[in-house]
Design an enzyme around this catalytic site. Structure first.
Site, PDB file in Angstrom:
ATOM      1  N   HIS A 150      -2.913   8.838   0.112  1.00  0.00           N
ATOM      2  CA  HIS A 150      -2.336   8.107  -0.900  1.00  0.00           C
ATOM      3  C   HIS A 150      -3.086   7.470  -1.897  1.00  0.00           C
ATOM      4  CE1 HIS A 150      -2.768   4.768   1.757  1.00  0.00           C
ATOM      5  NE2 HIS A 150      -2.358   4.160   0.687  1.00  0.00           N
ATOM      6  N   HIS A 159      -7.902   4.809  -6.221  1.00  0.00           N
ATOM      7  CA  HIS A 159      -8.996   5.654  -5.352  1.00  0.00           C
ATOM      8  C   HIS A 159      -7.977   6.245  -4.369  1.00  0.00           C
ATOM      9  CE1 HIS A 159      -8.650   1.660  -3.589  1.00  0.00           C
ATOM     10  NE2 HIS A 159      -8.760   2.676  -2.380  1.00  0.00           N
TER      11      HIS A 159
END
Length: 179
Positions: free
Chosen positions: A124, A39
């Site tokens: 990220h 995620h």
């Protein structure tokens, strides 16, 4: 409960991330994460109670109102921590729509007194934890192709000896962009 708000990755993008992680895990020692955990966190809330979770859902609705899907384009590999015990991540280009969405989520959380980690947003996707990054060259890597993300979710995170388990608590779908 421990919670965070994140973008859920489209299946093809997550598959590409998983393929990259497999290539890296053949060259680097560490605990690489399962594809199902990938995620992109917009805001880490930490430990919140039920009332704060309810306000976080309201914040998510407000932040996403009128928003269209967000483009994800991977652009780098990076690490948090020292090379002998690092968190390895896939960097995502901080495009204007992504930065705007993250900012709106944080503003709406703050407006509702929902606590969150105030560290600057650094887009990220975590690939591995406790990774030993040696000085030898990495194998050739194919970065994921860009993708559109439409799903923003409030997750409950439960930590265990085997790693974290994420349970979606509330999801908002972003609109398709008008072409």
């Amino acid at each position: 409960m421990r919670a965070f708000i994140a973008l859920e990755l489209p299946a093809d993008f997550a598959d590409d991330v998983a393929a990259m992680a497999r290539r890296l895990s053949a060259s680097l020692d560490g605990r690489f994460l399962d594809r199902s955990t990938y995620h992109l966190t917009l805001a880490f809330l930490g430990d919140i109670d039920d009332a704060e979770a309810s306000r976080a859902m309201d914040a998510l609705d407000a932040a996403c109102a009128g928003s269209t899907s967000v483009s994800l384009a991977s652009d780098s590999l990076g690490k948090f921590g020292c090379p002998a015990d690092a968190t390895l991540w896939l960097g995502v280009a901080p495009g204007p729509a992504l930065l705007s969405l993250a900012e709106r989520v944080r503003e709406e959380l703050a407006a509702r007194d929902v606590p969150f980690d105030p560290k600057p947003f650094r887009p990220h996707i975590t690939l591995g934890r406790r990774v030993h990054i040696s000085k030898k060259p990495l194998p050739p890597l194919a970065f994921p192709l860009p993708a559109q993300v439409q799903t923003v979710t409030l997750f409950k995170s439960t930590l265990s000896r085997d790693g974290a388990e994420y349970k979606p608590l509330y999801t908002v779908e972003l609109a398709e962009p008008n072409l």
